[in-house]
Design a protein around this motif. Sequence first.
Motif, PDB file in Angstrom:
ATOM      1  N   THR A 116      -9.038  -6.703 -10.724  1.00 18.03           N
ATOM      2  CA  THR A 116      -8.239  -5.509 -11.034  1.00 18.03           C
ATOM      3  C   THR A 116      -6.763  -5.777 -10.768  1.00 18.03           C
ATOM      4  OG1 THR A 116      -8.616  -4.689  -8.794  1.00 18.03           O
ATOM      5  CG2 THR A 116     -10.125  -3.909 -10.512  1.00 18.03           C
ATOM      6  N   SER A 117      -6.397  -7.031 -10.546  1.00 17.93           N
ATOM      7  CA  SER A 117      -5.026  -7.361 -10.176  1.00 17.93           C
ATOM      8  C   SER A 117      -4.011  -6.979 -11.245  1.00 17.93           C
ATOM      9  CB  SER A 117      -4.899  -8.840  -9.843  1.00 17.93           C
ATOM     10  OG  SER A 117      -5.233  -9.621 -10.978  1.00 17.93           O
ATOM     11  N   HIS A 118      -4.453  -6.837 -12.485  1.00 22.03           N
ATOM     12  CA  HIS A 118      -3.543  -6.475 -13.579  1.00 22.03           C
ATOM     13  C   HIS A 118      -3.281  -4.967 -13.654  1.00 22.03           C
ATOM     14  CE1 HIS A 118      -7.521  -5.789 -15.236  1.00 22.03           C
ATOM     15  NE2 HIS A 118      -6.959  -5.016 -16.148  1.00 22.03           N
ATOM     16  N   ILE A 119      -4.009  -4.174 -12.882  1.00 28.27           N
ATOM     17  CA  ILE A 119      -3.864  -2.717 -12.923  1.00 28.27           C
ATOM     18  C   ILE A 119      -2.898  -2.279 -11.828  1.00 28.27           C
ATOM     19  CG2 ILE A 119      -5.039  -0.492 -12.792  1.00 28.27           C
ATOM     20  CD1 ILE A 119      -7.612  -1.936 -13.643  1.00 28.27           C
ATOM     21  N   ASP A 120      -1.777  -1.688 -12.225  1.00 30.49           N
ATOM     22  CA  ASP A 120      -0.769  -1.226 -11.268  1.00 30.49           C
ATOM     23  C   ASP A 120      -1.034   0.243 -10.943  1.00 30.49           C
ATOM     24  OD1 ASP A 120       1.405  -1.108  -9.606  1.00 30.49           O
ATOM     25  OD2 ASP A 120       2.863  -0.834 -11.227  1.00 30.49           O
ATOM     26  N   VAL A 123      -4.532   3.774  -6.420  1.00 29.67           N
ATOM     27  CA  VAL A 123      -5.953   3.898  -6.078  1.00 29.67           C
ATOM     28  C   VAL A 123      -6.615   2.529  -6.138  1.00 29.67           C
ATOM     29  CG1 VAL A 123      -8.166   4.915  -6.742  1.00 29.67           C
ATOM     30  CG2 VAL A 123      -6.094   6.306  -6.829  1.00 29.67           C
ATOM     31  N   VAL A 124      -6.311   1.760  -7.168  1.00 31.92           N
ATOM     32  CA  VAL A 124      -6.878   0.409  -7.299  1.00 31.92           C
ATOM     33  C   VAL A 124      -6.421  -0.468  -6.138  1.00 31.92           C
ATOM     34  CG1 VAL A 124      -6.860  -1.700  -8.691  1.00 31.92           C
ATOM     35  CG2 VAL A 124      -7.156   0.519  -9.803  1.00 31.92           C
ATOM     36  N   LYS A 125      -5.126  -0.424  -5.830  1.00 34.37           N
ATOM     37  CA  LYS A 125      -4.590  -1.264  -4.753  1.00 34.37           C
ATOM     38  C   LYS A 125      -5.221  -0.907  -3.412  1.00 34.37           C
ATOM     39  CE  LYS A 125      -1.992  -3.422  -7.639  1.00 34.37           C
ATOM     40  NZ  LYS A 125      -2.582  -4.596  -8.259  1.00 34.37           N
ATOM     41  N   THR A 126      -5.481   0.364  -3.191  1.00 37.83           N
ATOM     42  CA  THR A 126      -6.132   0.800  -1.952  1.00 37.83           C
ATOM     43  C   THR A 126      -7.597   0.386  -1.942  1.00 37.83           C
ATOM     44  OG1 THR A 126      -4.621   2.683  -1.825  1.00 37.83           O
ATOM     45  CG2 THR A 126      -6.621   2.789  -0.477  1.00 37.83           C
ATOM     46  N   ILE A 136      -9.913  -1.318   1.012  1.00 36.25           N
ATOM     47  CA  ILE A 136     -10.889  -0.542   1.798  1.00 36.25           C
ATOM     48  C   ILE A 136     -12.080  -0.055   0.991  1.00 36.25           C
ATOM     49  CG2 ILE A 136      -9.126   0.240   3.421  1.00 36.25           C
ATOM     50  CD1 ILE A 136      -9.503   3.065   2.040  1.00 36.25           C
ATOM     51  N   GLY A 137     -12.164  -0.402  -0.289  1.00 35.07           N
ATOM     52  CA  GLY A 137     -13.187   0.168  -1.164  1.00 35.07           C
ATOM     53  C   GLY A 137     -14.602  -0.340  -0.936  1.00 35.07           C
ATOM     54  N   GLU A 138     -14.751  -1.422  -0.238  1.00 33.02           N
ATOM     55  CA  GLU A 138     -16.084  -1.951   0.037  1.00 33.02           C
ATOM     56  C   GLU A 138     -16.675  -1.166   1.201  1.00 33.02           C
ATOM     57  OE1 GLU A 138     -19.285  -4.245   1.420  1.00 33.02           O
ATOM     58  OE2 GLU A 138     -17.492  -3.964   2.618  1.00 33.02           O
ATOM     59  N   TRP A 139     -17.954  -0.820   1.108  1.00 32.91           N
ATOM     60  CA  TRP A 139     -18.505   0.126   2.079  1.00 32.91           C
ATOM     61  C   TRP A 139     -18.525  -0.394   3.504  1.00 32.91           C
ATOM     62  CZ3 TRP A 139     -23.490  -0.330   4.342  1.00 32.91           C
ATOM     63  CH2 TRP A 139     -24.300  -1.323   3.797  1.00 32.91           C
ATOM     64  N   ASP A 197      -2.989   5.866   8.991  1.00 35.72           N
ATOM     65  CA  ASP A 197      -2.781   6.752   7.842  1.00 35.72           C
ATOM     66  C   ASP A 197      -4.037   6.916   6.992  1.00 35.72           C
ATOM     67  OD1 ASP A 197      -0.193   7.406   8.477  1.00 35.72           O
ATOM     68  OD2 ASP A 197       0.728   6.148   6.930  1.00 35.72           O
ATOM     69  N   LEU A 198      -5.062   6.098   7.225  1.00 35.89           N
ATOM     70  CA  LEU A 198      -6.326   6.230   6.494  1.00 35.89           C
ATOM     71  C   LEU A 198      -7.266   7.258   7.132  1.00 35.89           C
ATOM     72  CD1 LEU A 198      -6.898   2.485   5.648  1.00 35.89           C
ATOM     73  CD2 LEU A 198      -6.515   4.335   4.001  1.00 35.89           C
ATOM     74  N   TYR A 199      -6.892   7.818   8.273  1.00 32.34           N
ATOM     75  CA  TYR A 199      -7.759   8.788   8.946  1.00 32.34           C
ATOM     76  C   TYR A 199      -8.172   9.950   8.038  1.00 32.34           C
ATOM     77  CZ  TYR A 199      -9.726  11.634  12.693  1.00 32.34           C
ATOM     78  OH  TYR A 199     -10.577  12.377  13.465  1.00 32.34           O
ATOM     79  N   PRO A 200      -7.246  10.580   7.322  1.00 26.54           N
ATOM     80  CA  PRO A 200      -7.684  11.677   6.434  1.00 26.54           C
ATOM     81  C   PRO A 200      -8.671  11.217   5.350  1.00 26.54           C
ATOM     82  CG  PRO A 200      -5.299  11.708   6.681  1.00 26.54           C
ATOM     83  CD  PRO A 200      -5.787  10.438   7.317  1.00 26.54           C
ATOM     84  N   VAL A 201      -8.547   9.966   4.929  1.00 29.29           N
ATOM     85  CA  VAL A 201      -9.471   9.434   3.917  1.00 29.29           C
ATOM     86  C   VAL A 201     -10.885   9.364   4.494  1.00 29.29           C
ATOM     87  CG1 VAL A 201     -10.033   7.414   2.493  1.00 29.29           C
ATOM     88  CG2 VAL A 201      -7.632   8.119   2.792  1.00 29.29           C
ATOM     89  N   ILE A 202     -11.003   8.814   5.691  1.00 30.42           N
ATOM     90  CA  ILE A 202     -12.316   8.688   6.338  1.00 30.42           C
ATOM     91  C   ILE A 202     -12.899  10.074   6.618  1.00 30.42           C
ATOM     92  CG2 ILE A 202     -13.517   7.832   8.396  1.00 30.42           C
ATOM     93  CD1 ILE A 202     -12.586   5.606   6.443  1.00 30.42           C
TER      94      ILE A 202
END
Length: 163
Positions: A3-7, A10-13, A17-20, A85-90
């Motif tokens: 996905t490196s070509h997608i700017d 959400v992709v960059k994050t 952290i997207g792997e469970w 800063d990822l606390y609200p995400v979790i």
Amino acid sequence: MSTSHIDCSVVKTAEIIGEWWSLLILRNAFHGMRTFDAFQRQLDISSSVLSARLKKLTEAGVLQKVPSAADGRSFEYRLTPAGMDLYPVIISLMQWGEKWRPNGKGDRMLLLEKSTGLPIRGAEVLSAKGQPLKAWDVEVVAGPGADESVRELVGEDAAVCDR
């Protein structure tokens, strides 16, 4: 698939952290877990997978690997400001899971404000005045860093908003 070509933020994050397993490591770090052995024991994760995830989170600046104060030969993994800063995400993921994937016995964990003992309100998207917003209440416009793909996604042909 790369996905490196997608700017896209959400992709960059998600690349970080997207792997469970990464999400579970972060959940545990927010609960005070810091050592490799503690993560491995509590998550029942292989050492090679845990090593790879900790390395990725550390290289991304989400965790910091520091010598243990208790034992100068071992290390601890601590949340960085980016990690904090990822606390609200979790919390959002946890709340979604309690609402849409309950176990039928009640909440698995309760989140209480330390100073009052009262349940926290939860992660929300808020207006500039602090009012809760739903997706349909938010207008998405291309920002100054948007590429053509983002402008297409938000339905803008050429205009860029720099609010």
